[in-house]
Scaffold this motif. Structure first.
Motif, PDB file in Angstrom:
ATOM      1  N   LYS A  47       0.766  -1.018   0.034  1.00 42.29           N
ATOM      2  CA  LYS A  47       0.011  -0.125   0.045  1.00 42.29           C
ATOM      3  C   LYS A  47       0.931   1.121   0.109  1.00 42.29           C
ATOM      4  O   LYS A  47       1.576   1.621   1.009  1.00 42.29           O
ATOM      5  CB  LYS A  47      -0.939   0.130   1.391  1.00 42.29           C
ATOM      6  CG  LYS A  47      -2.030  -1.471   1.392  1.00 42.29           C
ATOM      7  CD  LYS A  47      -2.490  -1.398   2.842  1.00 42.29           C
ATOM      8  CE  LYS A  47      -3.384  -2.511   2.885  1.00 42.29           C
ATOM      9  NZ  LYS A  47      -4.136  -2.647   4.127  1.00 42.29           N
ATOM     10  N   LEU A  48       1.025   2.039  -0.973  1.00 43.64           N
ATOM     11  CA  LEU A  48       1.912   3.158  -1.308  1.00 43.64           C
ATOM     12  C   LEU A  48       1.345   4.278  -1.153  1.00 43.64           C
ATOM     13  O   LEU A  48       0.443   4.723  -1.657  1.00 43.64           O
ATOM     14  CB  LEU A  48       2.501   2.845  -2.877  1.00 43.64           C
ATOM     15  CG  LEU A  48       3.706   3.571  -2.890  1.00 43.64           C
ATOM     16  CD1 LEU A  48       4.914   2.828  -2.375  1.00 43.64           C
ATOM     17  CD2 LEU A  48       3.914   3.587  -4.742  1.00 43.64           C
ATOM     18  N   ARG A  49       1.519   4.645   0.264  1.00 45.18           N
ATOM     19  CA  ARG A  49       0.997   6.089   0.847  1.00 45.18           C
ATOM     20  C   ARG A  49       1.886   7.415   0.080  1.00 45.18           C
ATOM     21  O   ARG A  49       2.811   7.625   0.611  1.00 45.18           O
ATOM     22  CB  ARG A  49       1.202   6.001   2.314  1.00 45.18           C
ATOM     23  CG  ARG A  49       0.316   4.639   3.046  1.00 45.18           C
ATOM     24  CD  ARG A  49       0.238   4.716   4.396  1.00 45.18           C
ATOM     25  NE  ARG A  49      -0.579   3.619   4.923  1.00 45.18           N
ATOM     26  CZ  ARG A  49      -0.778   3.261   6.237  1.00 45.18           C
ATOM     27  NH1 ARG A  49       0.257   3.754   6.961  1.00 45.18           N
ATOM     28  NH2 ARG A  49      -1.473   2.486   6.500  1.00 45.18           N
ATOM     29  N   LEU A  58      10.735   4.428  -6.701  1.00 43.11           N
ATOM     30  CA  LEU A  58      10.176   3.823  -5.474  1.00 43.11           C
ATOM     31  C   LEU A  58       9.277   2.510  -5.777  1.00 43.11           C
ATOM     32  O   LEU A  58       9.190   1.428  -4.979  1.00 43.11           O
ATOM     33  CB  LEU A  58       9.678   4.657  -4.522  1.00 43.11           C
ATOM     34  CG  LEU A  58       9.157   4.078  -3.191  1.00 43.11           C
ATOM     35  CD1 LEU A  58      10.159   3.389  -2.371  1.00 43.11           C
ATOM     36  CD2 LEU A  58       8.485   5.168  -2.356  1.00 43.11           C
ATOM     37  N   VAL A  59       8.321   2.907  -6.530  1.00 41.50           N
ATOM     38  CA  VAL A  59       7.517   1.812  -7.253  1.00 41.50           C
ATOM     39  C   VAL A  59       8.181   0.561  -7.634  1.00 41.50           C
ATOM     40  O   VAL A  59       7.875  -0.533  -7.341  1.00 41.50           O
ATOM     41  CB  VAL A  59       6.466   2.353  -8.263  1.00 41.50           C
ATOM     42  CG1 VAL A  59       5.751   1.197  -8.856  1.00 41.50           C
ATOM     43  CG2 VAL A  59       5.454   3.457  -7.709  1.00 41.50           C
ATOM     44  N   PHE A 102      16.461   1.699   0.242  1.00 38.07           N
ATOM     45  CA  PHE A 102      16.379   2.830  -1.079  1.00 38.07           C
ATOM     46  C   PHE A 102      16.856   4.371  -0.807  1.00 38.07           C
ATOM     47  O   PHE A 102      17.081   4.884   0.320  1.00 38.07           O
ATOM     48  CB  PHE A 102      14.656   3.097  -1.174  1.00 38.07           C
ATOM     49  CG  PHE A 102      14.098   3.984  -2.070  1.00 38.07           C
ATOM     50  CD1 PHE A 102      14.166   3.563  -3.388  1.00 38.07           C
ATOM     51  CD2 PHE A 102      14.022   5.395  -1.973  1.00 38.07           C
ATOM     52  CE1 PHE A 102      13.879   4.285  -4.563  1.00 38.07           C
ATOM     53  CE2 PHE A 102      13.692   6.139  -3.216  1.00 38.07           C
ATOM     54  CZ  PHE A 102      13.779   5.408  -4.380  1.00 38.07           C
ATOM     55  N   ILE A 103      17.562   4.647  -1.813  1.00 42.49           N
ATOM     56  CA  ILE A 103      18.146   5.903  -1.688  1.00 42.49           C
ATOM     57  C   ILE A 103      17.728   6.783  -2.840  1.00 42.49           C
ATOM     58  O   ILE A 103      17.365   6.826  -3.853  1.00 42.49           O
ATOM     59  CB  ILE A 103      19.847   5.737  -2.361  1.00 42.49           C
ATOM     60  CG1 ILE A 103      20.360   4.571  -1.499  1.00 42.49           C
ATOM     61  CG2 ILE A 103      20.586   7.046  -2.390  1.00 42.49           C
ATOM     62  CD1 ILE A 103      21.836   4.354  -1.921  1.00 42.49           C
ATOM     63  N   PHE A 104      17.287   7.863  -2.095  1.00 39.28           N
ATOM     64  CA  PHE A 104      16.472   9.077  -2.587  1.00 39.28           C
ATOM     65  C   PHE A 104      17.360   9.812  -3.602  1.00 39.28           C
ATOM     66  O   PHE A 104      18.288  10.324  -3.170  1.00 39.28           O
ATOM     67  CB  PHE A 104      15.836   9.925  -1.668  1.00 39.28           C
ATOM     68  CG  PHE A 104      14.617   9.501  -1.119  1.00 39.28           C
ATOM     69  CD1 PHE A 104      13.331   9.571  -1.487  1.00 39.28           C
ATOM     70  CD2 PHE A 104      14.595   8.619   0.076  1.00 39.28           C
ATOM     71  CE1 PHE A 104      12.160   9.103  -1.008  1.00 39.28           C
ATOM     72  CE2 PHE A 104      13.419   7.767   0.642  1.00 39.28           C
ATOM     73  CZ  PHE A 104      12.234   8.143  -0.098  1.00 39.28           C
TER      74      PHE A 104
END
Length: 297
Positions: A160-162, A207-208, A282-284
């Protein structure tokens, strides 16, 4: 990979499709109506909701199914609009749940859109994925029911991607948010102390993909930068990037008069941290607001 995407004609969906087609993936876009002039790309396939309802086998052996479908919140919230916003989400999720249950070879993962509004609003609290959710207004009610409906999707890994405010040049809220600054009349909205959790469109797309490829990620995932900002900080950053003055505040009562209850989105917010994404590595690319806006200049 073979990936199906609902809501693929929207801002985020189009950005994801562009990224995936350049990587050679086969994308199935599920839509209400097939475009009259679809893009000539053999990696891109369009199916209507009616088609997949009658022929669910067309979605067998998917690597992932991404559901971004839902009417935009960026409209005046009349009684009819609220009904349309809610029903568009619940109907889509229900349809997908039934579809997945009929598949012999189900997708490895379903990425279901959600929103950070599920946490409610606060000036003091910081929200992570394990924070308590709170229904205190229309947006939080919509998202809570949206996520509850998604729980009916069984026998697959469900993410669930908020989603927070997605910043990009080709759609979403940012082009309108920066317009007053480009015109030289930008300033804070309301008190300016309300939090704005956000993410650059490039990081949103990545990110997806990260959630699809990482089998250990499931449940709620905050799609937001680790560096949320206040409305005042955001406005000053926009003004700085575009070399414009930061001086004309927009009073709360005036905004409410212009857009009605929709003003909640701009006058209230939440400070959201993407703990799960960070914990999984994960790296932004754009963690800070200044660098993100400079990239979008």
């Amino acid at each position: 990979m073979k990936i199906a995407i609902c809501g693929g004609t929207g801002f985020i969906g189009q950005s994801i499709i562009k990224h995936w087609t350049t990587q050679g993936h086969h994308i199935v876009v599920i839509t209400r109506k097939i475009p009259s002039n679809p893009t000539s790309n053999e990696q891109l396939e369009y199916l209507t909701w009616d088609q997949i309802s009658h022929h669910p086998e067309s979605l067998e052996n998917l690597d992932a199914l991404v559901n971004l479908a839902g009417a935009s919140l960026s409209q005046r919230w009349t009684k009819q609009a609220k009904k349309r916003i809610m029903e568009s989400r619940l109907t889509t999720v229900s349809t997908l749940s039934k579809l997945v249950s009929r598949l012999q070879n189900k997708p490895a993962v379903v990425i279901q859109a959600s929103a950070v509004a599920i946490y409610g609003t606060s000036l003091e609290e910081t929200f992570e994925e394990n924070s308590q959710t709170s229904v205190m207004d229309f947006p939080s009610d919509v998202v809570q029911q949206w996520e509850d409906a998604a729980d009916s999707i069984k026998e697959v890994r469900l993410v669930k991607l908020r989603i927070s405010v997605v910043l990009g040049n080709d759609g979403g809220a940012y082009p309108m948010m920066r317009l007053p600054f480009r015109l030289g009349i930008g300033g804070r909205i309301g008190s300016g102390q309300q939090w704005m959790s956000w993410i650059h469109i490039s990081d949103m797309v990545r990110l997806v993909e990260f959630c699809i490829l990482n089998p250990n990620i499931e449940g709620p995932v905050n799609a937001s930068t680790p560096q949320p900002v206040t409305n005042d900080q955001f406005g000053r950053a926009v003004a700085s990037v575009h070399h414009r003055p930061y001086w004309l505040p927009l009073p709360s009562f005036l905004l409410k008069g212009i857009v009605g209850e929709l003003s909640l989105i701009l006058l209230k917010g939440q400070c959201v941290i993407p703990s799960k994404a960070l914990e999984h590595g994960f790296i932004f690319a754009f963690p800070g607001i200044q660098e993100a806006l400079q990239d979008l200049k």
